[in-house]
Enzyme design. Structure first.
Site, PDB file in Angstrom:
ATOM      1  N   GLU A  88       0.816  -1.201   0.000  1.00 26.09           N
ATOM      2  CA  GLU A  88       0.000   0.000   0.000  1.00 26.09           C
ATOM      3  C   GLU A  88       0.856   1.261   0.000  1.00 26.09           C
ATOM      4  OE1 GLU A  88      -2.035  -1.483   3.534  1.00 26.09           O
ATOM      5  OE2 GLU A  88      -1.152   0.153   4.655  1.00 26.09           O
ATOM      6  N   CYS A 329      -0.255   1.870   9.408  1.00 30.44           N
ATOM      7  CA  CYS A 329       0.744   1.162   8.636  1.00 30.44           C
ATOM      8  C   CYS A 329       0.339  -0.294   8.373  1.00 30.44           C
ATOM      9  CB  CYS A 329       1.989   1.189   9.517  1.00 30.44           C
ATOM     10  SG  CYS A 329       3.492   1.057   8.686  1.00 30.44           S
TER      11      CYS A 329
END
Ligand code: SAH
Length: 340
Positions: A88, A329
């Site tokens: 990502e 995260c």
């Protein structure tokens, strides 16, 4: 070779080796990174023989965007890599420009207890092109230029050191994407031998250290890496880094409720960092469903901030982005891996 894997200097060498002219590297970088072609035939001012040679040795391949989540001032992207792994990246709209947080590995082996990325172990390092094309694809998607890059997505950049350095060389190159070195920040959990190596890297890239605790006892309970490279080793390598580079270092400090956010932790941290050319970035913790840590209250964050300030330690509180878009995260990836 994937065209996005090669540095400008390597491309110059390639042309010399192929009995062609060195300046062709400037032309190719211009087409690939300024004009953003996807095919060598589009290089109109380049001779047919050079194009044929390039086609023989290089190809264009990017990633696939499989999901995009948006919130105020933030867009989060989930990419599929060519072996079906997922990573990502997050773009954040600041008043000073657009910063992009990119991933450096598929998963992470550092085992920080509060971190979602580390719950799914490292599968592999990212190739250089997989880092470069995160930028290219997002710029194409938003039709805007990214001004700042932070290596704070999934992975530990210093556990993929050579590719990360090559990646920085490519994106910093004035003939290409041309992101200024002072606009690039590498964040590490504290891999001391690599901090030492990075001290001799000749670009003025920013270095951030994920410290998150002021002493070894506490740090070892939340970050496994501390058992290998304890705080005193980090601090001594950072002092040398600052001495050599003259650069100011950032210490990141996640505020975890009732874990590391007390007044005494703030005092201890002030003592630890006294006299070091640095500042502390306090990060409000992004809570995730699988991990029990909670975010500190606003009051304790402010109290912590005040103690550092009073002790003359430079301190900022990180602006929060994207709590509605699984911004922690690694959160988007792990969410996806579970539902698919
Ligand atoms: N491995 C590198 C870079 C990736 S993590 C490092 O450790 O620095 C980037 C930053 O996000 C680190 O400071 C990390 O500790 C922090 N982080 C991880 N999970 C987080 C969460 N849920 N909320 C806020 N920050 C988080």
């Amino acid at each position: 070779m994937n065209i996005y894997n090669i540095t400008f200097e390597e491309l110059e060498e390639y042309f010399i080796k192929n009995n062609d002219k060195k300046f062709k590297a400037t032309q190719v970088f211009d087409w690939v990174y300024k004009k953003r072609i996807n095919n060598f035939d589009e290089m109109r001012n380049v001779s047919k023989s050079t194009i044929d040679c390039m086609k023989k040795d290089f190809y264009f391949e990017k990633l696939e965007i499989i999901e995009k989540l948006e919130d105020k001032d933030v867009k989060k992207y989930l990419f599929r890599l060519n072996d079906n792994e997922k990573i990502e990246a997050v773009v954040m709209y600041h008043d000073y420009g657009l910063s992009l947080c990119i991933s450096t590995q598929v998963g992470c082996n550092m085992g920080c207890k509060f971190c979602e990325s580390g719950r799914l172990k490292k599968v592999r390092n990212l190739e250089v092109y997989e880092m470069v094309t995160q930028i290219l694809m997002i710029e194409e998607d938003i039709n805007q230029r990214i001004s700042h890059i932070v290596l704070m997505g999934i992975g530990e950049p210093f556990d993929n050191y050579d590719n990360v350095i090559k990646f920085i060389d490519i994106i910093n190159c004035g003939k290409g994407i041309d992101i200024g070195s002072r606009h690039i920040t590498v964040s590490t959990c504290g891999i001391v031998p690599k901090i030492k190596e990075f001290t001799n890297y000749d670009k003025q890239v920013n270095l951030a250290i994920s410290l998150h605790a002021p002493n070894n006892t506490l740090r070892s309970t939340i970050m496994n890496i501390n058992k290998v490279y304890p705080i005193e080793d980090i601090i001594s390598s950072i002092k040398k880094y600052i001495e050599k580079t003259g650069r100011r270092v950032t210490f990141e400090y996640i505020m975890l409720k009732d874990v590391n956010d007390s007044k005494s932790c703030a005092l201890e941290l002030s003592k630890l960092l006294k006299g070091i050319n640095c500042y502390v970035n306090l990060i409000p913790y992004n809570e995730t469903t699988h991990i029990e840590y909670k975010k500190s209250t606003q009051d304790s964050i402010m109290q912590f901030y005040d103690v550092l300030k009073k002790n003359n330690i430079g301190v900022t509180i990180r602006r929060e982005f994207g709590s509605n878009v699984k911004a922690a995260c690694g959160q988007l990836r792990s969410h996806y891996e579970e539902v698919v």
